[in-house]
Design an enzyme around this catalytic site. Structure first.
Site, short mmCIF file in Angstrom:
data_model
loop_
_atom_site.label_atom_id
_atom_site.label_comp_id
_atom_site.label_asym_id
_atom_site.label_seq_id
_atom_site.Cartn_x
_atom_site.Cartn_y
_atom_site.Cartn_z
N GLY A 119 93.60 26.74 50.40
CA GLY A 119 94.59 25.89 50.43
C GLY A 119 94.28 25.23 51.95
O GLY A 119 94.01 24.11 52.00
N ASP A 165 93.87 38.14 50.40
CA ASP A 165 93.69 38.17 48.99
C ASP A 165 92.06 38.36 48.41
O ASP A 165 91.76 38.78 47.32
CB ASP A 165 94.17 36.94 48.33
CG ASP A 165 95.61 36.55 48.51
OD1 ASP A 165 96.37 37.36 49.14
OD2 ASP A 165 95.86 35.55 48.42
N ARG A 472 74.24 72.35 57.59
CA ARG A 472 73.11 71.47 57.83
C ARG A 472 71.90 72.30 57.73
O ARG A 472 70.78 71.34 57.85
CB ARG A 472 73.33 71.27 59.62
CG ARG A 472 74.42 70.37 60.03
CD ARG A 472 74.48 70.06 61.32
NE ARG A 472 75.62 69.54 62.06
CZ ARG A 472 75.77 68.29 61.83
NH1 ARG A 472 74.83 67.39 61.45
NH2 ARG A 472 76.95 67.77 62.33
N GLY A 575 76.78 59.95 66.71
CA GLY A 575 75.89 59.14 66.09
C GLY A 575 74.40 59.53 66.36
O GLY A 575 73.37 59.09 65.81
N ARG A 656 87.55 56.96 84.37
CA ARG A 656 87.83 57.92 83.50
C ARG A 656 86.65 58.23 82.18
O ARG A 656 86.27 57.15 81.78
CB ARG A 656 89.11 57.90 82.73
CG ARG A 656 90.49 57.87 83.65
CD ARG A 656 90.41 59.33 84.28
NE ARG A 656 91.63 59.59 85.29
CZ ARG A 656 91.70 59.24 86.35
NH1 ARG A 656 90.67 58.66 87.08
NH2 ARG A 656 92.61 59.41 87.26
N GLN A 664 86.11 61.77 65.03
CA GLN A 664 85.38 60.60 64.24
C GLN A 664 85.13 61.11 62.83
O GLN A 664 84.88 60.24 61.67
CB GLN A 664 84.26 60.15 64.87
CG GLN A 664 84.46 59.45 66.15
CD GLN A 664 83.20 59.56 67.09
OE1 GLN A 664 82.48 58.59 67.17
NE2 GLN A 664 83.13 60.63 68.18
N1 LIG Z 1 95.32 19.83 49.02
C1 LIG Z 1 95.74 20.08 50.18
N2 LIG Z 1 95.87 19.08 50.99
C2 LIG Z 1 96.10 19.06 52.20
N3 LIG Z 1 96.55 20.03 53.00
C3 LIG Z 1 96.49 21.36 52.03
C4 LIG Z 1 96.38 21.25 50.67
N4 LIG Z 1 96.28 22.66 50.37
C5 LIG Z 1 96.96 23.24 51.27
N5 LIG Z 1 97.02 22.57 52.63
C6 LIG Z 1 97.45 22.79 53.70
O1 LIG Z 1 97.16 24.14 54.08
C7 LIG Z 1 98.59 24.90 54.11
C8 LIG Z 1 98.18 26.31 53.72
O2 LIG Z 1 97.76 26.31 52.20
P1 LIG Z 1 98.24 27.57 51.44
O3 LIG Z 1 99.86 27.78 51.53
O4 LIG Z 1 97.66 27.15 50.19
O5 LIG Z 1 97.70 28.90 52.00
P2 LIG Z 1 95.96 29.27 51.99
O6 LIG Z 1 95.39 28.59 53.38
O7 LIG Z 1 95.44 29.25 50.77
O8 LIG Z 1 96.29 30.82 52.55
P3 LIG Z 1 96.93 32.22 51.90
O9 LIG Z 1 95.47 32.65 51.21
O10 LIG Z 1 97.46 32.86 52.93
O11 LIG Z 1 97.55 31.48 50.87
C9 LIG Z 1 99.40 24.02 53.46
O12 LIG Z 1 100.70 24.51 53.89
C10 LIG Z 1 99.02 22.52 53.87
O13 LIG Z 1 99.31 22.38 55.16
O1 LIG Z 2 103.62 35.07 53.43
P1 LIG Z 2 104.20 34.46 52.39
O2 LIG Z 2 104.37 32.97 52.61
O3 LIG Z 2 105.30 35.05 51.74
O4 LIG Z 2 103.20 34.42 51.27
C1 LIG Z 2 102.83 35.57 50.73
C2 LIG Z 2 101.53 35.45 50.04
O5 LIG Z 2 100.49 35.45 51.04
C3 LIG Z 2 99.46 36.22 50.76
O6 LIG Z 2 99.69 37.40 51.24
C4 LIG Z 2 98.24 35.46 51.28
O7 LIG Z 2 97.71 34.53 50.47
C5 LIG Z 2 99.42 36.38 49.20
O8 LIG Z 2 99.01 37.52 49.07
C6 LIG Z 2 101.11 36.38 49.01
O9 LIG Z 2 101.15 35.99 47.50
#
Ligand SMILES: Nc1ncnc2c1ncn2[C@@H]1O[C@H](COP(=O)(O)OP(=O)(O)OP(=O)(O)O)[C@@H](O)[C@H]1O
Ligand SMILES: O=P(O)(O)OC[C@H]1O[C@](O)(CO)[C@@H](O)[C@@H]1O
Length: 766
Positions: A119, A165, A472, A575, A656, A664
């Site tokens: 995202g 994820d 060993r 190591g 120290r 390990q």
């Molecule tokens: N299509 C998009 N256009 C613009 N901004 C976006 C878009 N998708 C996500 N974002 C921005 O990135 C932020 C984080 O996106 P999202 O909640 O999908 O998490 P993510 O980056 O996929 O991380 P995670 O794997 O933790 O979910 C959103 O709140 C938004 O600000």
């Molecule tokens: O922290 P939040 O906003 O509850 O989101 C939880 C989500 O974020 C993640 O931890 C990372 O994308 C997902 O595995 C889970 O579904």
């Protein structure tokens, strides 16, 4: 980190690099931020924090400020992200993006390293594409001058994938995944004891959104009975199948049962499968009670694993280098890892491919969805099936009347038990009888050998140590006759040796005597297991990851203990002649200096390092960590090195020492070591089975190289190793040596060094 208000008016001509973390936080984000920022400084640029993810870019003001070297001190071991993260709704809208452009440009920033999930990265790419248009609008609205617009015609972007994820295609591991997996598997180990006490089933829900990686890998590493992942929804009637499997497992003596449910799990009708539903299904169909544990945000919390420190450090340097060199108009890149090397991926394509997997799941194209997750995921689906299914439910294989023996040789390596457990279950599935030899070659001579049944190895996976013992000693020629007799008497048709360098030397010795001892002409396979990580044909050996994590964790504690006084700690890592643990441990714990056996260490160098140390304490340093490999420097041992630092301290700091020692080698193996042991044994048993089928009797060793399991004849060993130093001639991780200097010294002379890059044109998985 400083909290005073910064004057962000551009005053210098250095390149400015914005750094932001966005989406869910992930362990290792701090290592990435630290590395991008410190690399930027060393490479002559100025790093800027954009706090609270895109929210900070949209709102500007104090949320965007320069990062100084000292702001990053002692951050590598911290969980979460020190610059904050958020999910900004405003940034998704054009107006929000426009504000972000205005704020970035007024801070002189048009180069960005964006750390987040798909995202966040697609938002970054959208902003990059809209940038020229938005700049024009901002000029028309009088919010930017024409000169500003001319100075910042385009946004240059590099993405790093920070998300537990592990759902991004094209990259093996995303930042945070290994730590989350550690967290999950530790929880499963802990649940196992209470589950076993009550003969109860635990249903554990793990995170991962639409991706089943965490669920599947933790099910294999944690020895679970059943797993539900979004990519592979179970067929109708799965509840009955699951309960049958649990009941059969109980019949076979399994006391603890575990079902792992990915949070995105669903059935073939697209109906979500919750942990509560699974527990209810179990209680309705069996006489047993089931307990639900939802691990939740625990998985994202706490200190990062060693991998989630050195890997983001490597990626962060590469990202700084990339973002400085790129030109406006260049396509945006995302840097991931493949086979422990950097993969430069096209951001748009990578995000599109990642989203495509989600669409495949929605469309019910499950086979394609599983395949899109990559070969290691696909293989693990089958591996899990074999490991978890009680023999009475596995398609019975005709007995091949062949006996494969397994033993350990060399120093103890965490994960040896997982390898034995996997050998037994994979062997039985192939119709082979598996024998456990207790106590290495001496045990073989003494006849300490017994067949291992499916249930005998239940619960071995998460135990440290080695249930079969390990020694060993390399057999001497006088013992070969007795060994040959033992092989004949116990009708051993093939031998798998799980162990370290001495196992390899033993196999070499046997290979040299085959003409005199024909009884030893059986297939023999060496599986690399050594915390030293010094074995030929294996980039990582079983046990090295656990040792590295133990070392890193101890050095965190040492650093904390030293924080109260002005102190320099000299810590010694194991190591032998191989510097893997010392270098990677140093990188992971934020050490100032590392001494490897591979280096030549002169008195001059020690004196110079000590003088620099004194200078840094004089300028305000409070704490320093020096890591030495146990054989580094020859006669300049731990105490001698500490004395040099002490002698040259001139009262600015005290010194120290800490020999980290055997801790390990101890403790439960990490998920990485369990999964590696499982993968290697899967291939080892198949190889031995094939050799038996063809009547061949090679002596070979195997290991992962460039993401592939490769087999070598024992005759290749002298070509691959330095036999005096007992380590591979080529050590892939040595190229990370200069990285430590970049992270430790703002005046580092190292500017550009060759990074371990993967050639994606040769990548058969893409
Ligand atoms: N299509 C998009 N256009 C613009 N901004 C976006 C878009 N998708 C996500 N974002 C921005 O990135 C932020 C984080 O996106 P999202 O909640 O999908 O998490 P993510 O980056 O996929 O991380 P995670 O794997 O933790 O979910 C959103 O709140 C938004 O600000
Ligand atoms: O922290 P939040 O906003 O509850 O989101 C939880 C989500 O974020 C993640 O931890 C990372 O994308 C997902 O595995 C889970 O579904």
């Amino acid at each position: 980190m400083t909290s005073e208000k910064k004057d962000t008016t551009p005053r210098d001509n250095t390149v400015r690099i914005g750094i932001l973390t966005s989406g869910g936080d992930a362990q290792g984000m701090n290592a990435a931020v630290r590395s991008v920022a410190r690399s930027a400084i060393v490479l002559g640029a100025t790093p800027y924090a954009i706090r609270e993810g895109w929210y900070g870019a949209v709102n500007g003001g104090d949320l965007i400020h320069p990062l100084a070297w000292g702001d990053l001190s002692n951050t590598i071991s911290k969980g979460g992200t020190i610059i904050g993260t958020a999910r900004s709704e405003r940034f998704r809208k054009r107006e929000g993006m426009k504000d972000a452009v205005a704020n970035l440009i007024s801070n002189g920033i048009d180069r960005l390293v964006s750390i987040g999930g798909d995202g966040s990265l697609s938002g970054t790419e959208e902003l990059r594409q809209l940038w020229p248009e938005l700049v024009e609008e901002l000029v028309a609205e009088g919010r930017l001058t024409k000169a500003q617009a001319a100075q910042h015609p385009g946004l240059i972007v590099v993405g790093l994938v920070g998300s537990i994820d592990n759902d991004m295609t094209g990259t093996d591991m995303t930042i945070g995944t290994d730590s989350a997996l550690n967290r999950i598997v530790t929880a499963l180990d802990q649940l196992s004891s209470t589950a076993a006490s009550h003969q109860r089933t635990f249903v554990v829900e793990v995170m991962g959104r639409n991706c089943g990686y965490l669920a599947l890998m933790s099910a294999v590493a944690g020895g679970a009975d059943y797993v539900l992942v979004p990519e592979n929804p179970p067929a109708p009637g799965w509840e009955d199948d699951m309960c049958k499997k649990l009941a059969e497992g109980r019949q076979q003596g399994r006391r603890e049962s575990m079902v792992i449910v990915a949070e995105g799990a669903q059935d073939q009708q697209g109906q979500r499968i919750t942990a509560d539903y699974v527990a209810k299904a179990i209680e309705e169909r069996t006489s047993e009670s089931a307990r639900v544990t939802i691990l939740g945000h625990i998985q994202r919390g706490g200190t990062p694993s060693a991998y989630d420190r050195w890997m983001p450090t490597l990626l962060g340097y590469a990202a700084a280098q990339e973002v400085i060199k790129a030109q406006p108009g260049d396509s945006a890149k995302v840097l991931g890892v493949r086979y422990n090397r950097i993969a430069r991926l096209d951001l748009t394509r990578t995000v599109a491919e990642t989203r495509h997997v989600r669409k495949l799941i929605e469309a019910g194209e499950y086979e394609a969805a599983v395949e899109s997750r990559g070969r290691s995921f696909t293989d693990m689906v089958e591996v899990f099936r074999v490991l978890s299914t009680p023999p009475s439910l596995l398609t019975p294989l005709e007995s091949k009347a062949k006996r494969v023996a397994i033993m350990h040789v060399g120093g103890l390596a965490p994960g040896m038990n997982m390898a034995s457990r996997a050998a037994v279950r994979f062997g039985l599935q192939r119709g082979l009888e598996v024998l456990g030899i207790q106590g290495s070659f001496q045990g073989l001579i003494d006849g300490n050998i017994k067949p291992l049944a499916w249930e005998d190895v239940e619960g071995w996976g998460y135990r440290g140590g080695a249930e079969l013992g390990t020694k060993r000693e390399i057999p001497v020629v006088e013992e070969f006759y007795a060994i040959g007799r033992a092989v004949e008497n116990h009708q051993i048709d093939a031998l798998i040796l799980v162990g370290g360098y001495n196992a390899y030397l033993s196999a070499q010795a046997i290979a040299g005597e085959l003409s005199r001892y024909p009884a030893l002409r059986i297939p023999m396979l060496l599986v690399p297991a050594s915390i030293d990580n010094n074995l030929p044909g294996a980039e990582i050996s079983i046990g090295a990851d656990t040792a590295l994590n133990n070392l890193t964790w101890s050095m965190d504690l040492i650093k904390e203990s030293a924080a109260a006084a002005k102190r320099c700690f000299v810590a010694e890592a194991m190591g032998r002649h191989c510097g893997y643990l010392a270098l990677m441990g140093g990188l992971s714990s934020g050490a100032e200096t590392v001494y490897l056996e591979e280096d030549s260490i002169s008195l001059d160098r020690l004196g110079q390092d000590a003088a620099e140390m004194r200078e840094s304490f004089r300028e305000g340093r409070r704490l320093a960590l020096v890591v030495r490999n146990e054989l580094a420097g020859g006669r300049y041992d731990l105490d001698f090195m500490a004395d040099v630092f002490k002698q040259e301290s001139h009262g600015y700091y005290d010194v120290r020492t800490d020999k980290i020692g055997y801790l390990q080698q101890g403790g439960a193996p990490t998920p990485f070591d369990r999964l590696l042991a499982t993968r290697l044994m899967y291939r080892a048993m198949a190889r031995v089975d094939e050799a038996l089928g063809r009547g061949e009797a090679h002596i070979e060793y195997l290991g992962e190289e460039n993401g592939r399991v490769v087999f070598h004849d024992i005759a290749d060993m002298p070509v691959q190793v330095d036999s005096v130093k007992r380590r591979p001639k080529k050590q892939w991780w040595m190229c990370m040596r200069p990285l430590l200097e970049v992270m430790a010294n703002s005046n580092a002379a190292v500017q550009d060094f060759a990074l371990p890059l993967v050639d994606l044109t040769q990548d058969q998985d893409r």
